[in-house]
Design an enzyme around this catalytic site. Structure first.
Site, PDB file in Angstrom:
ATOM      1  N   ASP A  53       0.709  -1.329   0.124  1.00 49.76           N
ATOM      2  CA  ASP A  53       0.053  -0.074   0.178  1.00 49.76           C
ATOM      3  C   ASP A  53       0.866   1.262  -0.070  1.00 49.76           C
ATOM      4  O   ASP A  53       1.940   1.148   0.420  1.00 49.76           O
ATOM      5  CB  ASP A  53      -0.939  -0.076   1.270  1.00 49.76           C
ATOM      6  CG  ASP A  53      -2.002   0.910   1.186  1.00 49.76           C
ATOM      7  OD1 ASP A  53      -2.309   1.691   0.125  1.00 49.76           O
ATOM      8  OD2 ASP A  53      -2.540   1.393   2.164  1.00 49.76           O
ATOM      9  N   ASP A  55      -0.207   5.371   0.700  1.00 49.78           N
ATOM     10  CA  ASP A  55      -0.248   6.376   1.841  1.00 49.78           C
ATOM     11  C   ASP A  55      -0.340   5.676   2.828  1.00 49.78           C
ATOM     12  O   ASP A  55      -1.286   4.950   3.211  1.00 49.78           O
ATOM     13  CB  ASP A  55      -1.426   7.056   1.338  1.00 49.78           C
ATOM     14  CG  ASP A  55      -1.543   8.396   1.971  1.00 49.78           C
ATOM     15  OD1 ASP A  55      -0.697   8.886   2.426  1.00 49.78           O
ATOM     16  OD2 ASP A  55      -2.756   9.010   2.041  1.00 49.78           O
TER      17      ASP A  55
END
Length: 157
Positions: A53, A55
């Site tokens: 992932d 952010d």
């Protein structure tokens, strides 16, 4: 000034700050539990590929998190397959590559997979060769038109 309005902090940073010490202790407990169940560093090193992932995992706001450069270099050095994933359709993979480059991390654009790419791929499997009306940000329209789905009409938001 309330935490929700603190200038200079990203949404993710404000969210982490609101969770407080109890949440951090819970995460530490879960990490220890994972190590007891055999999810330690050796098992991590044995993995052939990684979905990562972006952010809050790779960066907060416009800052890389500590250890990210070293981790990505390890991925390259060990010839591991990896994809950076994001549920945002705001940026194309090339724009994400440029964003990380501004933060000091060089990664090829082929290592990014966005929700726009996933949507375009899904649509192409549902009705190959058909057209679609796209009401979206510019990045999704660029991906949809250029990669998988032929659009009849597009609007930029």
């Amino acid at each position: 000034m309330p935490l929700g309005k603190t200038p200079g902090l990203s949404y993710t940073e404000r969210k982490a700050a609101r969770r407080g010490p109890a949440w951090r202790e819970d995460m530490a407990r879960k990490a220890r539990f994972g190590q007891k169940r055999g999810f330690g560093m050796e098992q991590l090193r044995q993995r052939k590929g990684f979905f990562i992932d972006m952010d809050g995992v790779i960066y907060h706001g416009n800052r890389l998190l500590p250890g990210v450069k070293e981790f990505v270099q390890w991925l390259y050095d060990e010839d591991k397959a990896f994809l950076f994933l994001t549920n945002s359709s705001r940026y194309t993979p090339k724009e994400l590559q440029q964003k990380l480059a501004r933060m000091g991390l060089e990664v090829d654009h082929t290592h990014f997979y966005t929700s726009a790419l996933a949507t375009a791929r899904f649509l192409s499997t549902q009705a190959p060769g058909s057209s679609a009306y796209v009401v979206s940000r510019r990045s999704f329209t660029k991906l949809a038109c250029g990669a998988v789905v032929r659009t009849s009409l597009s609007f930029s938001a």
